[in-house]
Design a protein around this motif. Sequence first.
Motif, PDB file in Angstrom:
ATOM      1  N   UNK A   6       0.813  -1.222   0.000  1.00 24.11           N
ATOM      2  CA  UNK A   6       0.000   0.000   0.000  1.00 24.11           C
ATOM      3  C   UNK A   6       0.848   1.275   0.000  1.00 24.11           C
ATOM      4  N   UNK A   7       1.780   1.399   0.945  1.00 23.25           N
ATOM      5  CA  UNK A   7       2.555   2.643   1.020  1.00 23.25           C
ATOM      6  C   UNK A   7       3.418   2.906  -0.221  1.00 23.25           C
ATOM      7  N   UNK A   8       4.117   1.892  -0.758  1.00 22.45           N
ATOM      8  CA  UNK A   8       4.911   2.191  -1.960  1.00 22.45           C
ATOM      9  C   UNK A   8       4.058   2.772  -3.092  1.00 22.45           C
ATOM     10  N   UNK A   9       2.842   2.251  -3.249  1.00 18.25           N
ATOM     11  CA  UNK A   9       1.974   2.784  -4.299  1.00 18.25           C
ATOM     12  C   UNK A   9       1.420   4.147  -3.911  1.00 18.25           C
ATOM     13  N   UNK A  10       1.130   4.322  -2.618  1.00 20.25           N
ATOM     14  CA  UNK A  10       0.601   5.604  -2.149  1.00 20.25           C
ATOM     15  C   UNK A  10       1.642   6.708  -2.356  1.00 20.25           C
ATOM     16  N   UNK A  11       2.901   6.420  -2.002  1.00 15.91           N
ATOM     17  CA  UNK A  11       3.957   7.431  -2.140  1.00 15.91           C
ATOM     18  C   UNK A  11       4.140   7.844  -3.600  1.00 15.91           C
ATOM     19  N   UNK A  12       4.104   6.864  -4.496  1.00 16.21           N
ATOM     20  CA  UNK A  12       4.293   7.210  -5.901  1.00 16.21           C
ATOM     21  C   UNK A  12       3.186   8.126  -6.399  1.00 16.21           C
ATOM     22  N   UNK A  13       2.015   8.023  -5.781  1.00 12.13           N
ATOM     23  CA  UNK A  13       0.888   8.849  -6.225  1.00 12.13           C
ATOM     24  C   UNK A  13       0.965  10.270  -5.684  1.00 12.13           C
ATOM     25  N   UNK A  14       1.789  10.493  -4.661  1.00  9.19           N
ATOM     26  CA  UNK A  14       1.763  11.821  -4.020  1.00  9.19           C
ATOM     27  C   UNK A  14       3.111  12.510  -4.055  1.00  9.19           C
ATOM     28  N   UNK A  15       3.957  12.134  -4.991  1.00  6.69           N
ATOM     29  CA  UNK A  15       5.282  12.762  -5.058  1.00  6.69           C
ATOM     30  C   UNK A  15       5.167  14.260  -5.341  1.00  6.69           C
ATOM     31  N   UNK A  16       4.301  14.641  -6.265  1.00  6.14           N
ATOM     32  CA  UNK A  16       4.158  16.068  -6.571  1.00  6.14           C
ATOM     33  C   UNK A  16       3.656  16.862  -5.350  1.00  6.14           C
ATOM     34  N   UNK A  17       2.583  16.425  -4.673  1.00  8.01           N
ATOM     35  CA  UNK A  17       2.167  17.129  -3.454  1.00  8.01           C
ATOM     36  C   UNK A  17       3.242  17.156  -2.371  1.00  8.01           C
ATOM     37  N   UNK A  18       4.030  16.077  -2.260  1.00  7.77           N
ATOM     38  CA  UNK A  18       5.117  16.095  -1.272  1.00  7.77           C
ATOM     39  C   UNK A  18       6.142  17.173  -1.640  1.00  7.77           C
ATOM     40  N   UNK A  19       6.365  17.361  -2.952  1.00  7.40           N
ATOM     41  CA  UNK A  19       7.261  18.420  -3.409  1.00  7.40           C
ATOM     42  C   UNK A  19       6.734  19.786  -2.981  1.00  7.40           C
ATOM     43  N   UNK A  20       5.424  19.991  -3.111  1.00  7.40           N
ATOM     44  CA  UNK A  20       4.831  21.259  -2.681  1.00  7.40           C
ATOM     45  C   UNK A  20       5.017  21.461  -1.184  1.00  7.40           C
ATOM     46  N   UNK A  21       4.874  20.363  -0.429  1.00  6.92           N
ATOM     47  CA  UNK A  21       5.071  20.469   1.024  1.00  6.92           C
ATOM     48  C   UNK A  21       6.511  20.839   1.339  1.00  6.92           C
ATOM     49  N   UNK A  22       7.448  20.304   0.557  1.00 10.92           N
ATOM     50  CA  UNK A  22       8.859  20.612   0.791  1.00 10.92           C
ATOM     51  C   UNK A  22       9.137  22.088   0.497  1.00 10.92           C
ATOM     52  N   UNK A  23       8.509  22.602  -0.555  1.00 15.73           N
ATOM     53  CA  UNK A  23       8.670  24.024  -0.884  1.00 15.73           C
ATOM     54  C   UNK A  23       8.082  24.882   0.241  1.00 15.73           C
ATOM     55  N   UNK A  24       6.891  24.500   0.701  1.00 16.34           N
ATOM     56  CA  UNK A  24       6.272  25.247   1.801  1.00 16.34           C
ATOM     57  C   UNK A  24       7.165  25.199   3.039  1.00 16.34           C
ATOM     58  N   UNK A  25       7.746  24.012   3.283  1.00 16.38           N
ATOM     59  CA  UNK A  25       8.621  23.869   4.449  1.00 16.38           C
ATOM     60  C   UNK A  25       9.847  24.769   4.319  1.00 16.38           C
ATOM     61  N   UNK A  26      10.438  24.815   3.113  1.00 15.25           N
ATOM     62  CA  UNK A  26      11.613  25.665   2.886  1.00 15.25           C
ATOM     63  C   UNK A  26      11.290  27.105   3.288  1.00 15.25           C
ATOM     64  N   UNK A  27      10.124  27.580   2.858  1.00 18.16           N
ATOM     65  CA  UNK A  27       9.741  28.950   3.188  1.00 18.16           C
ATOM     66  C   UNK A  27       9.380  29.083   4.668  1.00 18.16           C
ATOM     67  N   UNK A  28       8.771  28.011   5.212  1.00 18.97           N
ATOM     68  CA  UNK A  28       8.359  28.056   6.621  1.00 18.97           C
ATOM     69  C   UNK A  28       9.535  28.095   7.587  1.00 18.97           C
ATOM     70  N   UNK A  29      10.720  27.678   7.125  1.00 19.31           N
ATOM     71  CA  UNK A  29      11.870  27.697   8.046  1.00 19.31           C
ATOM     72  C   UNK A  29      12.145  29.119   8.537  1.00 19.31           C
ATOM     73  N   UNK A  30      11.673  30.131   7.788  1.00 22.20           N
ATOM     74  CA  UNK A  30      11.906  31.529   8.209  1.00 22.20           C
ATOM     75  C   UNK A  30      11.236  31.828   9.546  1.00 22.20           C
TER      76      UNK A  30
END
Lengths: 222, 251
Positions: A140-164
């Motif tokens: 389940x998780x390996x397939x789930x992760x592959x489906x949400x790579x783009x949203x995880x990227x958005x979260x990483x971008x938000x996190x980068x900005x949130x570090x401020x």
Amino acid sequence: MGALVEEFPVILGAFWLTVRLTLASAVAALVLGTVLAAMRVSPFAVLRGVATAYVNTLRNTPLTLVIVFCGLGLGLVLDVSFSESLSTNYLWLSIIGLSAYTAAFVCEAIRSGINTVPVGQAEAARALGLTFTQNLRFIVLPQAFRAIIAPLGSLLIALTKNTTVAAAIGVAEASLTMKSLFERHQDSVVAIFFGFALAFLVLTLPTGLFFGWLSRRLKVAR
Amino acid sequence: MTEAVGSTSLVRLENVNKHFGTLHVLKDIDLDIARGEVVVAIGPSGAGKSTLCRVINRLETIDSGTITFDGKSLAVEGRALAQLRSEVGMVFQSFNLFAHKTILENVTLGPIRVRKIARDQAEKRGMELLERVGIASQAEKYPAQLSGGQQQRVAIARALAMDPKMILFDEPTSALDPEMVQEVLDVMISLARDGMTMLVVTHEMGFARRAANRVVFMADGAVVEQNTPDEFFTNPGTDRARDFLSKILTH
Ligand SMILES: Nc1ncnc2c1ncn2[C@@H]1O[C@H](COP(=O)(O)OP(=O)(O)OP(=O)(O)O)[C@@H](O)[C@H]1O
Ligand SMILES: [Mg+2]
């Protein structure tokens, strides 16, 4: 421009801290978010309840509140200490705050990813005799992760900005450094701002492009 | 073929009842399947055929009654349940191959993770099984790259890789294009010949006549009648069955 050139080593140091803050929090948030997502789909009502309460609380609390709580609440009042050095200690406390906050969003992203996996997949795994944890881990998780790579990227971008927000407890990442440069070079405020904004762009834009590419590459064909 | 069938029962359902909410889906089901026996379950849509399969490997729980498999009660939890499931193979209408794994990985996952067999050994056996169902040349592909008939044969190989004591088939050919039905039935017929215990939900009368020892006719959650395939198809004993057969025969 002169100020930017003159202060280049300082700016570089600040962004290096921003990058470390981002990466450390991202890894911790991914681990905690995965555990929370597993709890939310588990057959045990208590685990589901705890995870749901966690996600609802952290998702609806302003990040500044979480960071200030980690810095002052954990750091000063509860005396949580990771290092002799005060600045290193606040760095760790801000990583705790950032990852605790981001984990709630990671959990929800993973949960939406789990929903994209057809029930037949988990059912076939159960029929083979896989346990609940094996089913999550291998199917389940390996397939789930592959489906949400783009949203995880958005979260990483938000996190980068949130570090401020870590500036609120005195971590000398990019935004706090920008503030002190403003004070030192009052004639170049605009140039300094654009310099910092550009540097964030250099961090976040490739992140978005890379995750977009990865997401297309790892997509599961059905 | 009847002489090949052992006399000891492998699965025994006694007085099994199952509800979905207020819907009574299995009504006092008594069913015995002997080792090596091939039973075809047939009946109108909603009769409870899929549910019957699913309660046997506990994908669904039952409300009352008992199910014993190989002498052990099915009322177990956790690891014991997983162990029990690993002894009962299941082949689904929609194949349900693991989409993110290659064909060979689909076949070796169970042996490696559940049976704890060494990878190279599992792969060797996996390739033999893929050979047996005629897909060995596709071992490195992903499920979506195969035709429906090929995917279903892989699903059968995946079930066989666990060395199950029995395999449940829930309408294994219903989702297939007509030209692919026979290749899957051929594999199933050869399994039946080799003495595998099978419960097969299907409306393929050719398969039932050639491979089944017994046909169980279900309607509205109950077993209405059961007989040898020849007896059942040529001389059904109940109006329900006669009515049903006249409908599928005119198709
Ligand atoms: N998970 C479920 N929740 C509620 N009702 C269900 C569920 N699964 C099956 N049912 C209902 O139970 C009854 C029996 O279903 P089952 O799938 O066992 O029938 P079937 O004989 O396999 O039919 P078909 O030939 O259409 O596959 C049907 O009325 C169906 O709608
Ligand atoms: Mg069905």
